[in-house]
Design an enzyme around this catalytic site. Structure first.
Site, PDB file in Angstrom:
ATOM      1  N   GLN A 128      -6.970 -14.818  -1.272  1.00 36.89           N
ATOM      2  CA  GLN A 128      -5.702 -15.177  -0.651  1.00 36.89           C
ATOM      3  C   GLN A 128      -5.453 -16.684  -0.762  1.00 36.89           C
ATOM      4  OE1 GLN A 128      -4.757 -13.369   3.113  1.00 36.89           O
ATOM      5  NE2 GLN A 128      -3.351 -15.013   3.683  1.00 36.89           N
ATOM      6  N   LYS A 182      -9.801  -5.919  10.597  1.00 42.29           N
ATOM      7  CA  LYS A 182     -10.936  -5.013  10.724  1.00 42.29           C
ATOM      8  C   LYS A 182     -10.656  -3.646  10.110  1.00 42.29           C
ATOM      9  CE  LYS A 182      -9.907  -3.570  15.478  1.00 42.29           C
ATOM     10  NZ  LYS A 182     -10.216  -3.775  16.853  1.00 42.29           N
ATOM     11  N   ARG A 193     -10.156  -0.728   1.267  1.00 50.29           N
ATOM     12  CA  ARG A 193      -8.981  -0.041   0.749  1.00 50.29           C
ATOM     13  C   ARG A 193      -9.286   0.739  -0.517  1.00 50.29           C
ATOM     14  NH1 ARG A 193      -4.784  -3.324   2.864  1.00 50.29           N
ATOM     15  NH2 ARG A 193      -5.577  -3.908   4.880  1.00 50.29           N
ATOM     16  N   LYS A 237       4.529   1.749  16.269  1.00 47.59           N
ATOM     17  CA  LYS A 237       3.878   3.040  16.140  1.00 47.59           C
ATOM     18  C   LYS A 237       4.462   3.991  17.190  1.00 47.59           C
ATOM     19  CE  LYS A 237       0.338   1.867  13.357  1.00 47.59           C
ATOM     20  NZ  LYS A 237      -0.360   2.524  12.298  1.00 47.59           N
ATOM     21  N   THR A 238       4.631   5.213  16.791  1.00 47.95           N
ATOM     22  CA  THR A 238       4.974   6.233  17.770  1.00 47.95           C
ATOM     23  C   THR A 238       3.906   7.307  17.635  1.00 47.95           C
ATOM     24  OG1 THR A 238       6.266   7.517  16.208  1.00 47.95           O
ATOM     25  CG2 THR A 238       7.424   5.800  17.423  1.00 47.95           C
ATOM     26  N   HIS A 297       6.140  -4.620   9.316  1.00 52.35           N
ATOM     27  CA  HIS A 297       6.349  -5.701   8.353  1.00 52.35           C
ATOM     28  C   HIS A 297       7.516  -6.604   8.744  1.00 52.35           C
ATOM     29  CE1 HIS A 297       4.381  -2.828   5.369  1.00 52.35           C
ATOM     30  NE2 HIS A 297       3.682  -3.926   5.221  1.00 52.35           N
ATOM     31  N   HIS A 306       7.273  -0.734   6.648  1.00 53.11           N
ATOM     32  CA  HIS A 306       7.520  -0.164   7.969  1.00 53.11           C
ATOM     33  C   HIS A 306       7.841  -1.306   8.921  1.00 53.11           C
ATOM     34  CE1 HIS A 306       3.449  -1.401   9.076  1.00 53.11           C
ATOM     35  NE2 HIS A 306       3.019  -0.797   7.979  1.00 53.11           N
ATOM     36  N   ASP A 311      -3.072 -13.611  12.936  1.00 55.08           N
ATOM     37  CA  ASP A 311      -4.387 -13.219  12.422  1.00 55.08           C
ATOM     38  C   ASP A 311      -4.647 -13.787  11.020  1.00 55.08           C
ATOM     39  OD1 ASP A 311      -2.369 -11.639  11.393  1.00 55.08           O
ATOM     40  OD2 ASP A 311      -3.683  -9.928  11.060  1.00 55.08           O
ATOM     41  N   LYS A 319       0.905  -0.266  20.601  1.00 56.98           N
ATOM     42  CA  LYS A 319       1.081  -0.991  19.350  1.00 56.98           C
ATOM     43  C   LYS A 319       2.542  -0.973  18.940  1.00 56.98           C
ATOM     44  CE  LYS A 319      -2.690  -1.588  16.198  1.00 56.98           C
ATOM     45  NZ  LYS A 319      -3.608  -0.963  15.270  1.00 56.98           N
ATOM     46  N   THR A 352       0.807  -1.213   0.000  1.00 51.37           N
ATOM     47  CA  THR A 352       0.000   0.000   0.000  1.00 51.37           C
ATOM     48  C   THR A 352       0.844   1.270   0.000  1.00 51.37           C
ATOM     49  OG1 THR A 352      -0.233  -0.421   2.354  1.00 51.37           O
ATOM     50  CG2 THR A 352      -2.138  -0.855   0.982  1.00 51.37           C
TER      51      THR A 352
END
Length: 435
Positions: A180, A81, A85, A239-240, A47, A44, A201, A236, A39
């Site tokens: 998939q 969830k 996209r 993430k910052t 991944h 990041h 997941d 998470k 995407t």
RNA sequence: GGGGGGAUUCCAGAGCGGCCAAAUGGGGCAGACUGUAAAUCUGUUGGUUUUCACCUUCGGAGGUUCGAAUCCUCCUCCCCCCA
């Protein structure tokens, strides 16, 4: 050759594994794939866990396939969830693909002659020309809705609608697992790929694939998932406040990247070093023991940060990140600041709030309080600025500044252009505009 | 339908008509300490101001008073009890 499953296990990267997987891996060079969303034009660190799975796989002598979800990314996986996209144009998709390939090649061997060199594929290439009619006839026929409905990701979405919560689930999302699943089938047929890796997941989606392979090809395929990475403080991973930590130096500076790892707390650092490095069991045990002896040296964090920053951004950028860290957190003094070139200065303080003031204002000197609260909106009011200065909370160019009535003059400008303001622990830079 | 209680500064929660920009706790921000951590301790927490002082603020609108967050009237919104 290492045992992939055992390797993942001690690294804390194994969540679930389909029976027989280990035997399969011991038996032959096995091709395995992992899906990545294309995407953006950069990966990041979210991944990274998956990529490290591929790397460990390759180290164990098997063949990794990185699958870019050009097609699936357009649909949106219901198990995350996520919102539906946006469609990427093919041009964007190819551009992202190339950028991601470059980043992946830092982790995986794509170019050698080894039989287990990695390959990159994009499911857009086989999905985009697949007509709807063909798909429902050739694929849809083999999987029952009952089977699809039994997946947790689907059940959850339907249940939440019945409770009046979310807005239900579109047919498109419902179909996701088939698409998939078909990827797996396709790779099974074209590359002999027998194993899919993914986050926990993804289990439901992966098993749809193995089910298709079983029903349509009479083949046996396997699955390995890793736990979703969390931080011990519940936040998470990756993430910052400022958002994702990207591998692309343009999106996230190498300094910020380095700091992300340095800031891991002890508990996390121990887990992370197992996941994100290829160090041996013994070496890691040794590092952990050393860290425990002298936790304040933060050996784990430093090692982790060094490994990854060097790998992703190169040695030079890594050294610079250290230097920058020392200026910001160590004993950086006015002298070290003055030695910095404009380029270095800008790079170090790139992530810090910037303010601008016209040079002419400094002719007569600017009262500190005005500088903080009037010329810039760094602080809300002069009263607040006064409190800060009186409370000994202000540093200018790394020197404590506590004179409430002080004037800031041209002499104090770094290289005649900058002021480095430190408000408590927060840095800001004031750039002087020529007028 | 009847009866009662309440609305206060970021949150919770005090607040005799003057000494209230408003107790206390939490949170925030700084300082010390420290490992760029946690805990702890200290300071600070409407605005202008060196000080004095002044300005804006206590659900809304009016009123009483030299003076109101504090008294009165009306309005809005919350909560509780009895039916």
């Amino acid at each position: 050759m290492t045992n992939f499953i055992q390797e993942l296990t001690w690294r804390g990267m194994l969540h679930n594994v389909m029976p027989g997987t280990e035997d399969q891996l011991n038996q032959e060079l096995t091709t395995a794939y992992l899906g990545i969303d294309p995407t953006a034009d950069s990966l990041h660190i979210g991944h990274l866990v998956g990529i490290m799975m591929l790397k460990h796989l390759q180290n164990a002598g098997h063949k990794p396939v990185a699958l870019l979800g050009g097609a699936t990314g357009m649909i949106g996986d219901p198990s995350g969830k996520s919102q539906e996209r946006n469609l990427l144009s093919e041009q964007e998709l190819r551009y992202n693909q190339e950028a991601i390939r470059k980043q992946l090649s830092k982790f995986l061997d794509f170019d050698s002659d080894a039989p287990n060199k990695a390959i990159l594929v994009n499911n857009y290439d086989w999905m985009s020309t697949f007509s709807f009619l063909d798909f429902i006839r050739d694929i849809g026929k083999h999987i029952t809705v009952n089977y699809m409905m039994a997946k947790d990701s689907v059940k959850k979405r339907i249940a939440s609608e019945e409770e009046g919560g979310a807005e239900g689930m579109s047919f498109t999302e419902f179909t996701y697992q088939l698409v998939q699943g078909y990827d797996f089938l396709h790779l099974y047929k074209t590359h002999g790929c027998k194993l899919q890796l993914g986050g926990s997941d993804q289990w439901g989606n992966i098993t749809t694939g193995t089910e298709m392979i079983r029903r349509m090809e009479g083949g046996k395929a396997y699955a390995v998932t890793c736990p979703l990475l969390t931080k011990s403080d519940g936040g998470k991973f990756g993430k910052t406040e400022k958002g994702n930590i990207w591998l692309d130096a343009e999106k996230t500076s190498p300094y910020t990247f380095y700091q992300f790892w340095i800031n891991a707390d002890d508990k996390d650092a121990e887990r992370f070093i197992k996941i994100f490095t290829t160090f041996t069991h013994e070496h890691i045990a040794e590092l952990i023991a050393k860290h425990a002896e002298a936790p304040h040296f933060r050996l784990l964090q430093k090692t982790l940060a060094q490994e990854l920053t060097t790998l992703v951004h190169g040695e030079e950028r890594f050294n610079f990140a250290i230097e920058a860290s020392q200026i910001l957190f160590g004993k950086g003094t006015k002298e070290t600041l003055e030695k910095l070139s404009d380029a270095d200065f800008n790079a170090i303080f790139a992530d810090v709030p910037q303010y601008q003031v016209e040079k002419s204002k400094f002719d007569a000197g600017v009262p500190v309080l005005d500088l903080l609260a009037v010329e810039t909106d760094m602080l809300k009011s002069k009263a607040e600025a006064r409190r800060l200065v009186q409370g000994n909370g202000l540093s200018i160019n790394q020197e404590k500044y506590s004179n409430v009535e002080g004037l800031i003059t041209k002499d104090q400008l770094l290289n005649g252009k900058y002021l480095l303001i430190k408000n408590g622990k927060k840095y800001s830079v004031i750039t002087i505009l020529e007028s």
